[in-house]
Design a protein around this motif. Sequence first.
Motif, mmCIF file in Angstrom:
data_model
loop_
_atom_site.group_PDB
_atom_site.id
_atom_site.type_symbol
_atom_site.label_atom_id
_atom_site.label_comp_id
_atom_site.label_asym_id
_atom_site.label_seq_id
_atom_site.Cartn_x
_atom_site.Cartn_y
_atom_site.Cartn_z
ATOM 1 N N MET A 247 72.729 -54.801 47.950
ATOM 2 C CA MET A 247 73.657 -54.305 46.934
ATOM 3 C C MET A 247 74.939 -53.744 47.546
ATOM 4 N N ALA A 248 74.882 -53.243 48.772
ATOM 5 C CA ALA A 248 76.077 -52.724 49.448
ATOM 6 C C ALA A 248 77.013 -53.846 49.898
ATOM 7 N N GLU B 7 75.816 -45.797 41.700
ATOM 8 C CA GLU B 7 75.421 -44.428 42.026
ATOM 9 C C GLU B 7 76.017 -43.431 41.041
ATOM 10 N N ASN B 8 77.281 -43.625 40.705
ATOM 11 C CA ASN B 8 77.939 -42.726 39.757
ATOM 12 C C ASN B 8 77.309 -42.823 38.368
ATOM 13 N N LEU B 9 76.997 -44.047 37.935
ATOM 14 C CA LEU B 9 76.359 -44.235 36.637
ATOM 15 C C LEU B 9 74.993 -43.553 36.602
ATOM 16 N N ALA C 203 67.914 -48.785 30.388
ATOM 17 C CA ALA C 203 68.855 -49.905 30.490
ATOM 18 C C ALA C 203 69.431 -50.012 31.897
ATOM 19 N N ALA C 204 69.715 -48.884 32.526
ATOM 20 C CA ALA C 204 70.230 -48.906 33.898
ATOM 21 C C ALA C 204 69.197 -49.482 34.851
ATOM 22 N N ARG C 205 67.920 -49.145 34.647
ATOM 23 C CA ARG C 205 66.869 -49.707 35.510
ATOM 24 C C ARG C 205 66.802 -51.215 35.318
ATOM 25 N N ASN C 206 67.022 -51.682 34.100
ATOM 26 C CA ASN C 206 67.049 -53.125 33.843
ATOM 27 C C ASN C 206 68.136 -53.797 34.662
ATOM 28 N N TYR C 207 69.320 -53.209 34.683
ATOM 29 C CA TYR C 207 70.432 -53.763 35.461
ATOM 30 C C TYR C 207 70.036 -53.915 36.921
ATOM 31 N N TYR C 208 69.576 -52.834 37.521
ATOM 32 C CA TYR C 208 69.317 -52.849 38.963
ATOM 33 C C TYR C 208 68.123 -53.750 39.296
#
Length: 189
Positions: free
Chosen positions: A37-38, A48-50, A155-160
């Motif tokens: 991801m980096a 990280e900010n989200l 939803a954020a976990r879904n993205y990652y």
Amino acid sequence: MSIIVTPEPGEATGEVAEIYAEDIADMGYVPSHTRVMATNPEAYRAWENLIGAIARPMDKRRYELITLAAAGALRSKACRLAHGKKSLQYISEDELVRIARDYHDAGLSAAEVAMMDFAEKLSTDSAAMTDADSTTLREYGFTDREIVDIALAAAARNYYSRALHALGVEVDVPSGLSEPLRSALVDTL
């Protein structure tokens, strides 16, 4: 194994080197998911900010339960293992094994089960969600802000998790996980 070529920690430069150094300081190594991801350090920092904006105001146990439910629904071994390890700060290992195997039969409060059901449904069939799903959370005492935070965390976990799947990121097993916990986190997926 991902086809994405990433620098070794000693070879990384600039923002990527800073990201790697943060993981080394925090965990003692750079996990595969960070390395991949980096590759886009700007997106990594935005992530990280989200996550910080979502998780900081939340109860940490609640955040980890939501994350575990979403990751489980997505069959994300990487996220289940990483957050299983993080969850040990807020949940005993015995309880976490029970939660990982079947959170409906783990002695959780009815509100926690409802919250995890919501995260699971969002992760498997969000198009089928209706006002009734949010109303159920309200009936268990969640405020509007808490309902929004639950939805955002899942939803954020879904993205990652979905990005890790799409990029074929190798699954790291964090050190310090007992075999029963590791098994409960991934063998049930």
